[in-house]
Design a protein around this motif. Structure first.
Motif, PDB file in Angstrom:
ATOM      1  N   ALA A  24      -2.842  -7.708  -7.842  1.00 33.35           N
ATOM      2  CA  ALA A  24      -3.656  -7.686  -6.629  1.00 33.35           C
ATOM      3  C   ALA A  24      -4.653  -6.538  -6.689  1.00 33.35           C
ATOM      4  O   ALA A  24      -4.380  -5.474  -7.266  1.00 33.35           O
ATOM      5  CB  ALA A  24      -2.768  -7.544  -5.391  1.00 33.35           C
ATOM      6  N   TYR A  25      -5.813  -6.790  -6.071  1.00 38.42           N
ATOM      7  CA  TYR A  25      -6.810  -5.742  -5.857  1.00 38.42           C
ATOM      8  C   TYR A  25      -7.028  -5.613  -4.351  1.00 38.42           C
ATOM      9  O   TYR A  25      -7.228  -6.618  -3.648  1.00 38.42           O
ATOM     10  CB  TYR A  25      -8.131  -6.074  -6.543  1.00 38.42           C
ATOM     11  CG  TYR A  25      -9.266  -5.163  -6.122  1.00 38.42           C
ATOM     12  CD1 TYR A  25      -9.301  -3.828  -6.510  1.00 38.42           C
ATOM     13  CD2 TYR A  25     -10.290  -5.637  -5.298  1.00 38.42           C
ATOM     14  CE1 TYR A  25     -10.332  -2.990  -6.106  1.00 38.42           C
ATOM     15  CE2 TYR A  25     -11.326  -4.809  -4.901  1.00 38.42           C
ATOM     16  CZ  TYR A  25     -11.342  -3.484  -5.299  1.00 38.42           C
ATOM     17  OH  TYR A  25     -12.343  -2.652  -4.892  1.00 38.42           O
ATOM     18  N   GLN A  26      -6.973  -4.379  -3.836  1.00 40.56           N
ATOM     19  CA  GLN A  26      -7.110  -4.133  -2.404  1.00 40.56           C
ATOM     20  C   GLN A  26      -8.196  -3.087  -2.179  1.00 40.56           C
ATOM     21  O   GLN A  26      -8.179  -2.022  -2.796  1.00 40.56           O
ATOM     22  CB  GLN A  26      -5.772  -3.646  -1.821  1.00 40.56           C
ATOM     23  CG  GLN A  26      -4.655  -4.665  -1.973  1.00 40.56           C
ATOM     24  CD  GLN A  26      -3.277  -4.105  -1.676  1.00 40.56           C
ATOM     25  OE1 GLN A  26      -3.097  -2.882  -1.588  1.00 40.56           O
ATOM     26  NE2 GLN A  26      -2.300  -4.968  -1.534  1.00 40.56           N
ATOM     27  N   TYR A  27      -9.122  -3.431  -1.268  1.00 39.18           N
ATOM     28  CA  TYR A  27     -10.239  -2.540  -0.970  1.00 39.18           C
ATOM     29  C   TYR A  27     -10.263  -2.259   0.525  1.00 39.18           C
ATOM     30  O   TYR A  27     -10.042  -3.164   1.346  1.00 39.18           O
ATOM     31  CB  TYR A  27     -11.557  -3.164  -1.405  1.00 39.18           C
ATOM     32  CG  TYR A  27     -12.777  -2.374  -0.984  1.00 39.18           C
ATOM     33  CD1 TYR A  27     -13.145  -1.211  -1.648  1.00 39.18           C
ATOM     34  CD2 TYR A  27     -13.556  -2.796   0.094  1.00 39.18           C
ATOM     35  CE1 TYR A  27     -14.260  -0.485  -1.263  1.00 39.18           C
ATOM     36  CE2 TYR A  27     -14.672  -2.074   0.491  1.00 39.18           C
ATOM     37  CZ  TYR A  27     -15.026  -0.916  -0.187  1.00 39.18           C
ATOM     38  OH  TYR A  27     -16.119  -0.198   0.208  1.00 39.18           O
ATOM     39  N   GLU A  28     -10.518  -1.005   0.876  1.00 37.77           N
ATOM     40  CA  GLU A  28     -10.583  -0.600   2.277  1.00 37.77           C
ATOM     41  C   GLU A  28     -11.756   0.343   2.473  1.00 37.77           C
ATOM     42  O   GLU A  28     -11.953   1.280   1.693  1.00 37.77           O
ATOM     43  CB  GLU A  28      -9.278   0.090   2.687  1.00 37.77           C
ATOM     44  CG  GLU A  28      -9.258   0.603   4.110  1.00 37.77           C
ATOM     45  CD  GLU A  28      -7.963   1.310   4.454  1.00 37.77           C
ATOM     46  OE1 GLU A  28      -7.938   2.064   5.453  1.00 37.77           O
ATOM     47  OE2 GLU A  28      -6.977   1.117   3.713  1.00 37.77           O
ATOM     48  N   GLY A  74       0.780  -1.216   0.000  1.00 38.09           N
ATOM     49  CA  GLY A  74       0.000   0.000   0.000  1.00 38.09           C
ATOM     50  C   GLY A  74       0.812   1.267   0.000  1.00 38.09           C
ATOM     51  O   GLY A  74       2.032   1.273   0.123  1.00 38.09           O
ATOM     52  N   ASP A  76      -4.107   4.057  -6.799  1.00 33.26           N
ATOM     53  CA  ASP A  76      -4.998   4.182  -5.647  1.00 33.26           C
ATOM     54  C   ASP A  76      -6.012   5.288  -5.893  1.00 33.26           C
ATOM     55  O   ASP A  76      -5.681   6.358  -6.432  1.00 33.26           O
ATOM     56  CB  ASP A  76      -4.201   4.518  -4.381  1.00 33.26           C
ATOM     57  CG  ASP A  76      -3.399   3.342  -3.869  1.00 33.26           C
ATOM     58  OD1 ASP A  76      -4.008   2.393  -3.352  1.00 33.26           O
ATOM     59  OD2 ASP A  76      -2.157   3.381  -3.997  1.00 33.26           O
ATOM     60  N   ASN A 109      -8.718  -8.276   0.180  1.00 34.59           N
ATOM     61  CA  ASN A 109      -7.495  -8.392  -0.619  1.00 34.59           C
ATOM     62  C   ASN A 109      -7.578  -9.639  -1.500  1.00 34.59           C
ATOM     63  O   ASN A 109      -7.910 -10.735  -1.016  1.00 34.59           O
ATOM     64  CB  ASN A 109      -6.278  -8.493   0.297  1.00 34.59           C
ATOM     65  CG  ASN A 109      -4.975  -8.490  -0.492  1.00 34.59           C
ATOM     66  OD1 ASN A 109      -4.605  -7.499  -1.088  1.00 34.59           O
ATOM     67  ND2 ASN A 109      -4.285  -9.624  -0.498  1.00 34.59           N
ATOM     68  N   PHE A 141     -11.404  -4.641   5.268  1.00 36.71           N
ATOM     69  CA  PHE A 141     -10.378  -4.834   4.245  1.00 36.71           C
ATOM     70  C   PHE A 141     -10.717  -6.065   3.404  1.00 36.71           C
ATOM     71  O   PHE A 141     -11.173  -7.100   3.929  1.00 36.71           O
ATOM     72  CB  PHE A 141      -8.994  -5.048   4.874  1.00 36.71           C
ATOM     73  CG  PHE A 141      -8.549  -3.947   5.784  1.00 36.71           C
ATOM     74  CD1 PHE A 141      -7.871  -2.844   5.289  1.00 36.71           C
ATOM     75  CD2 PHE A 141      -8.800  -4.016   7.148  1.00 36.71           C
ATOM     76  CE1 PHE A 141      -7.456  -1.831   6.134  1.00 36.71           C
ATOM     77  CE2 PHE A 141      -8.394  -3.012   7.996  1.00 36.71           C
ATOM     78  CZ  PHE A 141      -7.718  -1.912   7.491  1.00 36.71           C
ATOM     79  N   GLU A 166      -5.230 -11.674  -4.477  1.00 41.79           N
ATOM     80  CA  GLU A 166      -3.947 -11.781  -5.164  1.00 41.79           C
ATOM     81  C   GLU A 166      -3.945 -12.980  -6.097  1.00 41.79           C
ATOM     82  O   GLU A 166      -4.516 -14.023  -5.792  1.00 41.79           O
ATOM     83  CB  GLU A 166      -2.793 -11.936  -4.172  1.00 41.79           C
ATOM     84  CG  GLU A 166      -2.545 -10.746  -3.288  1.00 41.79           C
ATOM     85  CD  GLU A 166      -1.398 -11.001  -2.317  1.00 41.79           C
ATOM     86  OE1 GLU A 166      -0.663 -12.004  -2.509  1.00 41.79           O
ATOM     87  OE2 GLU A 166      -1.241 -10.219  -1.363  1.00 41.79           O
TER      88      GLU A 166
END
Length: 741
Positions: free
Chosen positions: A398-402, A217, A457, A383, A381, A385
């Motif tokens: 990867a996709y990351q969501y918060e 991140g 981001d 994630n 969160f 991958e």
């Protein structure tokens, strides 16, 4: 009856014949100096297809079909010298001791099978891995106490016991802390209290220095700490009791069990507390903490590459200062579930879903005035991958969501502005990491890696239900609360790693360059922009992301010296880095009102040099590690109270189950520019200091119980430096006893 007797005699003689033909060798494989059990050791009969492997407790059982006097038993492990013993020697021993191989003791290699570093998926950079064997039973109180031995790390401790970390001259909000892959920094000010982590529940700690991480991140301008909990221990139950100065004490209980063949569960609980008196007063500080954690791992494949894991952690901190009737109540909860393995016909997936809750309250009463601040922080969160391989090349995406929510409330007779607000943050991140190994064809330079990463981001902040004590609601006072804020940033990084090896040396060189971005925190949105300073007209408040442009150069050498009788070998690390900051936030409280204010420095930079050398003596029994860091900080108001030089020396001695560690350090004076009542800055200097720590532990095995005795002295040089009536660097003693079954 005769038939029954005949069957009994038959099985009796069959057992005798089996005992004569099948010969069994069993025992434990241990480290020659520490006597720690060694797992994953291959034990086999030389030149014959007969073998086994030691388990997590170092135990093994080797069944030989027929006894032959010329049999040679081999003990082989990648991190230790191969040992060969005759069959007669193996029969007469129950413990087998292996000597570490210096060139193979790189922790990234040794621990790869147990807990592969998550950082290995990211770009190569300065990385340190601290395994549990290096701090268990050594008397460390918490993670901050352990990490401060690094020459590039500074641990800040306040009167409540809260400990924050900074690296390479940066601030605490420039370091991102992960626990089991979940970000722990809160949405309020992007800081995490390391004292909330139970050190007895950790498998290993990974420290990455620098701003060139992509997978973990944005926001990590100075580095990343990844704490990996113990999902599976090599014991059934363990109890640890510690006592120390200031009526301090804690007890820790851990239990784990295999319910089914592939299902493992564990539970950990810790309680601790202390009571410290003020200098020549009846007032006192009182701290108490409670930790709970539970883990579950279900293996869907025999080798463990496909599994489901779940984790829950709860930490509570209570602090009371009777001098000013100040209270702090922190409650931190974390839950996560993850899956690693195949999805249909697609392999190498990793999916995780996590929830974090941080409930914090600060209050004090002084001279009929009071202040009470409470914020409730929820974070979700997700994630995903997936890694693709093509020959030796790999590409990780990867996709990351918060999604985070902050409920802020404040009551005070000092400040008459913002009373309450609710803020939310939604963040989407997309990452790609490409690794391209290249064959060099050189005898001494074995291979080269070219690595590229890209990250995008998008952040969106919203606010509602603002409540003010006065009519000061104009956007000029709180611009972050009267409009929807959204930002988007892209970062690109490249690194090159070269590795070589000869019969007596292994060496690595890496270079990384790239940019990074850090988004304004909710604390910045709850703050007022500073008035313009006519002496520095370029410093203008700007509620937009900070930018970082970083360069890292590193070199590592591991060398064996077999011709030298006194020195067996040594390890050398050298690093150079430069971080250039754009739009750097400066946050402070106004002296009279305590209102939070921010501004931004358009340009700032930190340049540094790090060095560490570790010679090894007496077949690994004795080693000495010396480290040094030199920083050059351009803006002391943006990076206040940072020591520009730090020197460390650590002495390790391990023999026959005894483990001794002596730690010495020197930090130079800390200079900061602090806002004065007229809006300008005044320089404040804290003097430098030197101190020492001592740790001694002994491990014993009696029947089926393992005992650990520990004794520690913190701050041997009794520094009576007083902060608000409390000595922070005074001498302290700790004693511990642990029992394992």
């Amino acid at each position: 009856m005769k038939i029954f007797l005949f069957i009994l005699i038959f099985f009796f003689f069959s057992f005798l014949n089996a005992s004569d033909s099948d010969f069994i060798i069993q025992g434990k494989v241990r480290h020659i100096n520490t006597h720690e059990e060694i797992s994953d050791v291959n034990i086999y009969v030389k030149d014959f297809p007969i073998g086994t492997t030691s388990d997590n407790n170092g135990r093994f059982k080797l069944v030989i079909p027929a006894k032959r006097n010329d049999f040679i038993i081999v003990f082989d492990h990648i991190a230790y010298d191969t040992m060969q013993v005759s069959l007669e020697e193996a029969i007469s021993q129950s413990d087998f001791y292996l000597k570490p191989n210096l060139l193979q003791t790189n922790k990234i290699i040794v621990e790869a099978k147990k807990a592969r570093s998550e950082f290995a998926k990211d770009l190569p950079q300065s990385l340190t891995i601290i395994t549990a064997k290096e701090f268990e039973g050594k008397g460390y109180i918490d993670v901050g106490d352990l990490l401060r031995v690094d020459q590039s790390i500074v641990i800040e401790e306040d009167l409540s016991g809260k400990k924050t970390i900074s690296m390479r001259g940066g601030n605490a909000e420039d370091v991102v802390v992960f626990y089991n892959g979940v970000k722990m920094n809160n949405n309020y000010d992007n800081v995490f209290d390391l004292s909330l982590i139970n050190i007895e529940d950790i498998e290993q700690i990974e420290v990455i220095k620098g701003s060139n991480t992509a997978l973990f991140g944005s926001d990590a301008f100075s580095g990343v700490i990844n704490i990996i909990p113990k999902l599976k221990q090599n014991y059934t139950a363990r109890f640890i009791q510690k006592f120390g100065s200031y009526n301090s004490g804690d007890w820790n209980f851990q239990a784990n069990h295999d319910i089914f063949k592939n299902l493992h569960v564990s539970y950990n609980q810790k309680r601790s507390g202390s009571r410290r008196p003020y200098d020549e007063e009846d007032s006192y500080l009182e701290n108490s903490t409670t930790h709970h954690s539970a883990n579950m791992v279900y293996n869907l494949s025999k080798e463990g590459s496909k599994n489901i894991s779940a984790m829950y952690m709860r930490s509570k901190l209570d602090y009371f200062n009777s001098n000013i009737f100040s209270r702090i109540d922190d409650l931190n909860q974390l839950g996560s579930i993850s899956y690693a393995g195949n999805i249909g016909n697609f392999d190498r997936f990793k999916i995780s879903l996590s929830y974090q809750n941080l409930n914090t309250r600060r209050s004090f009463i002084l001279d009929k005035q009071f202040y009470d601040r409470h914020y409730y922080n929820d974070n979700y969160f997700f994630n995903l991958e997936k890694t693709f391989f093509s020959g030796s090349h790999s590409f990780l995406t990867a996709y990351q969501y918060e999604n985070g929510k902050l409920d802020y409330k404040e009551e005070s007779t000092f400040v008459r502005t913002l009373e309450a607000a609710q803020l939310s943050r939604e963040k989407h991140g997309v990452v790609g990491v490409l690794k391209l190994p290249v064959a060099t064809g050189s005898e001494y330079l074995n291979y080269a890696d070219i690595n590229l990463s890209y990250r995008y981001d998008y952040v969106k902040n919203q606010q509602r239900d603002m409540l003010f004590r006065t009519s000061l609601t104009e956007t000029n006072f709180y611009p972050g609360l009267f409009k929807e804020n959204s930002w988007q940033e892209s970062t690109l990084k490249i690194s090159i790693q070269l590795k070589g090896r000869s019969s007596q040396a292994a060496y690595t060189f890496f270079m990384g360059v790239g940019n990074n971005a850090k988004f304004p925190t909710m604390f910045h949105q709850l703050s007022m922009p500073s008035l313009l300073n006519p002496l520095r007209p370029e410093v203008v408040p700007d509620l937009n992301p900070e930018k970082n442009y970083g360069t890292d150069l590193g070199f590592e050498l591991m060398l064996e010296t077999p011709k030298q009788k006194k020195i067996e070998g040594f390890q050398l690390n050298l690093n150079y880095f430069k971080n250039i900051y754009k739009n750097k936030f400066r946050s402070f409280l106004t002296p009279a009102t305590g209102i939070a204010v921010f501004d931004n420095v358009p340009d700032a930079d930190i340049t540094g040099i790090e060095a560490k050398i570790r010679p090894i003596f007496l077949q690994g029994k004795l080693s000495l590690e010396a480290g040094a860091t030199r920083l050059f900080v351009s803006e002391k108001a943006a990076f206040p109270f940072k020591s520009e030089t730090k020197y460390t020396i650590q002495l390790f001695f391990d023999y026959s189950g005894f483990s001794t560690k002596v730690y010495w350090f020197n930090e130079s004076s800390q200079v900061g520019w602090v806002r004065s009542s007229n809006g300008g800055f005044g320089e404040i200097e804290f003097p430098g200091f030197t101190n020492m720590d001592f740790h001694l532990s002994k491990k014993l095995e009696i029947y089926k119980l393992n005992y650990t005795l520990s004794f520690s002295i913190r701050n041997i040089i009794n520094d009576q430096h007083i902060l608000e009536g409390i000595a922070l660097r005074d001498r302290r003693f700790y004693i511990g006893l642990g029992v394992e079954y």
